[in-house]
Scaffold this active site. Sequence first.
Site, PDB file in Angstrom:
ATOM      1  N   ASP A  16      -7.774  -4.299  -0.641  1.00  0.00           N
ATOM      2  CA  ASP A  16      -8.185  -4.334  -1.743  1.00  0.00           C
ATOM      3  C   ASP A  16      -8.393  -5.985  -2.431  1.00  0.00           C
ATOM      4  O   ASP A  16      -9.308  -6.984  -3.485  1.00  0.00           O
ATOM      5  CB  ASP A  16      -7.991  -3.895  -3.385  1.00  0.00           C
ATOM      6  CG  ASP A  16      -7.480  -2.159  -2.941  1.00  0.00           C
ATOM      7  OD1 ASP A  16      -8.405  -1.551  -3.047  1.00  0.00           O
ATOM      8  OD2 ASP A  16      -6.735  -2.018  -2.737  1.00  0.00           O
ATOM      9  N   HIS A  64       0.603  -1.340  -0.212  1.00  0.00           N
ATOM     10  CA  HIS A  64       0.277  -0.021  -0.402  1.00  0.00           C
ATOM     11  C   HIS A  64       0.973   1.093   0.086  1.00  0.00           C
ATOM     12  O   HIS A  64       1.598   1.499   0.663  1.00  0.00           O
ATOM     13  CB  HIS A  64      -0.640   0.050   1.345  1.00  0.00           C
ATOM     14  CG  HIS A  64      -2.046   1.177   0.751  1.00  0.00           C
ATOM     15  ND1 HIS A  64      -1.920   2.430   1.299  1.00  0.00           N
ATOM     16  CD2 HIS A  64      -3.374   0.797   0.575  1.00  0.00           C
ATOM     17  CE1 HIS A  64      -3.021   3.083   1.000  1.00  0.00           C
ATOM     18  NE2 HIS A  64      -3.857   2.073   0.687  1.00  0.00           N
TER      19      HIS A  64
END
Length: 431
Positions: free
Chosen positions: A365, A308
């Site tokens: 995600d 991330h």
Amino acid sequence: MATRIVTITDHKSGKQVECPVYEGEYGAPVIDIKNLYKELGMFTFDLGYGSTAACRSAITYLDGEDGVLLHRGYPIEQLAEKSNFLEVSYLLLHGELPNQVQSDEWTHAIKMHGMTHEHLSRFYQGYRYDAHPMSVLAGVCAAVASYYHASTDIHDPESRMLTARRVIAKMPNLVSKIYRHSSGLPFVYPDNSRDHVENFMYMMFSWPTEPYVANPVALRALNLLFILHADHEQNASTSTVRLAGSAETNPFACVAAGVSTLWGKAHGGANEAVIEMLAEIGEPKNIPKFISRAKDKDDNFRLMGFGHRVYKNYDPRAKIIRQACHDLLQSMNLNLPMFEVAMELERIALEDEYFISRKLYPNVDFYSGLIYQALGIPANMFTPMFALARASGWIAQWMEMMADSDFRIGRPRQLYIGAQRRDYTAVADRG
């Protein structure tokens, strides 16, 4: 109040400017440079605004180094375990968790605004059945603005709160109709006897000829996803909503701007990209080849759903949703190759030194894509699901900005690197 002063000196002219330093409850201190241009005739240069605080906010705090996410001071882990999406939405907007009376009033108010104007249903017919859902959602959100334009006073706190309720209440309706239109199914009106998340699933998947009973494990997983996606500080789409709102535009148009930004593959579209990647890998036996490609510096291939930009540690949201994802897959007894690939990739990422040393852990995600897939939601609908949840954060951020006494239109500056001034030349004289 400033904690100290930083003096910036232009050694060419000898001029100086004193910039106060402010500290928030958490996070890095910020230097107030508003007098930099006035005193030194200079702007700052910060590509992507990675070192710029563009607003003051009391809504969400994110610490990417330590993997911390707080909403109004409450850890995301506690909210995910004990709360529900509507309560978190109330918290984002009001700053405090509701008592029982406030919770009942809030839930009732959201249910009362769940319908959309009947004319809006015709709007969907203007799109092809295979139009990308985010294109449709951006258009529909902007269209809703036309129903609440003259009646919306953005400078009135009560009118703003009414708008916030409408946004949160209507997003499930708007999103479900996109899926129904693309599937050739009749639209389903909200059922106020159901709670917020179950009502959305009912509008998405019910058949007119059959009673609809939702899987409680699925509802739990979806409620968790909505909580985890509700707000995430000053990301690209939230910053877009604030920038659009700073021009005093219609709040539904601000939400449409947020939808358009969230559509990007580097932002909200990442969960859709995860499923595309898993489909490309195909079977667990192919994983080593793709792992090798990911490690190859000369190969542009990258594993989606790992690491991330902000979190340099494990994404706290991924820790929460991981178990819900596993529970859902087990509950639905899904053993499809895609899920086998996902679970093997997860195992490797948590054990392989290459991933561990680079902190390339599975992110939210990765798991959200798997949950949506397990629920039978098409991959191109993943980002609209994200937008449905994030709309609560968008409208809370918009509300906070509109109530700020220092509110002003956003106007970034630039470093101009184009041609110098030159005179116009007639076409016949151009070489």
